[in-house]
Design an enzyme around this catalytic site. Structure first.
Site, short mmCIF file in Angstrom:
data_model
loop_
_atom_site.label_atom_id
_atom_site.label_comp_id
_atom_site.label_asym_id
_atom_site.label_seq_id
_atom_site.Cartn_x
_atom_site.Cartn_y
_atom_site.Cartn_z
N LYS A 160 0.85 -1.19 0.00
CA LYS A 160 0.00 0.00 0.00
C LYS A 160 0.88 1.23 0.00
O LYS A 160 1.78 1.38 0.85
CB LYS A 160 -0.86 -0.03 1.27
CG LYS A 160 -2.21 0.59 1.16
CD LYS A 160 -2.97 0.27 2.46
CE LYS A 160 -4.31 0.93 2.51
NZ LYS A 160 -4.91 0.81 3.85
C1 E4P Z 1 -8.34 1.71 3.93
O1 E4P Z 1 -7.53 1.02 3.40
C2 E4P Z 1 -8.15 2.42 5.18
O2 E4P Z 1 -7.38 1.59 6.02
C3 E4P Z 1 -9.44 2.71 5.93
O3 E4P Z 1 -10.56 2.31 5.17
C4 E4P Z 1 -9.51 4.08 6.48
O4 E4P Z 1 -10.73 4.21 7.17
P1 E4P Z 1 -11.00 5.41 8.20
O5 E4P Z 1 -11.19 6.67 7.43
O6 E4P Z 1 -12.27 5.00 8.92
O7 E4P Z 1 -9.81 5.45 9.13
#
Ligand code: E4P
Length: 217
Positions: free
Chosen positions: A83
């Site tokens: 990522k």
């Molecule tokens: C996605 O890959 C992220 O880890 C996640 O969906 C972020 O979510 P949040 O905005 O609730 O922290």
């Protein structure tokens, strides 16, 4: 639609995985912090449970460092998706890492133009953050629809991974639009089964069954 679970909590992943509800996992530095675990150890453990893509996020901000971190994370298991954030450095890392045969998830996407760049850089997944856009009064679901249209217009194969999901309605709407994947916390995925009429109907059936005095077993 594929379901990824957005957590680094092993027990929660295992529970949903046993039900066949987990097609992959996403983590991020905040989720690793919450788990209290070492990133390499917990990610390896997750990859041992789930056969689908498991996203592990780099924390460097320069492309060369991101690439080095990405290569190290990719060695954890065959199902790692590296990522990277949607910055120019992240896009450069995406291009190199995907060119080396790794799955790459480009995260922190907040505009259709950013999603277009990620697809051109060879991203396997683009992660538009719905909830965080809604938080600042911008319609997150509109972004999912825009990206779907743009990717379909040009046949981009990058999968839309609807992220930052906070409600079950986010999942319904993302499914209607045709997002390829949603990633949501286990609590939201579990809520998909809830309906007050199911609860009320079941209570009535059990009450009536009691009156029959019968047993099935
Ligand atoms: C996605 O890959 C992220 O880890 C996640 O969906 C972020 O979510 P949040 O905005 O609730 O922290």
């Amino acid at each position: 639609m594929k379901f990824f679970v957005d957590t680094a909590e092993i027990n929660e992943i295992a529970e949903l995985n046993d039900l066949g509800m987990v097609d992959g996992v996403t983590t991020n530095p905040s989720l690793i912090m919450k788990s209290g675990r070492n990133i390499l150890e917990v990610t390896k453990e997750i990859c041992g449970i789930v056969s689908g893509p498991v996203s592990a996020e780099v924390v460097a901000t320069e492309a060369d460092d991101m690439i080095a971190e990405g290569r190290k994370l990719a060695k954890i298991a065959d199902n790692i998706a590296v990522k990277v954030p949607l910055t120019w450095a992240g896009l450069k890392a995406c291009k190199v890492l995907s060119g080396e045969g790794n799955m790459v998830n480009v995260t922190l996407c907040f505009s259709a133009n950013q999603a277009l760049l990620a697809a051109k850089a060879g991203a396997t997944f683009i992660s538009p953050f719905i909830g965080r856009l809604d938080d600042v009064n911008i319609d997150g679901m509109e972004l999912i629809a825009d990206i779907r249209q743009i990717y379909d217009n040009y046949g981009f194969e990058t999968q839309i991974l609807a992220a930052s999901i906070r409600t079950v309605n986010h999942i319904t709407d993302a499914a209607r639009i045709g997002a390829d994947v949603i990633t949501a916390p286990p609590s939201v995925i579990k809520k998909l089964a809830d309906h007050p009429l199911t609860d009320a109907g079941l209570a009535q059936f059990l009450k009536d069954w009691e009156k029959t005095g019968q047993k099935i077993l």
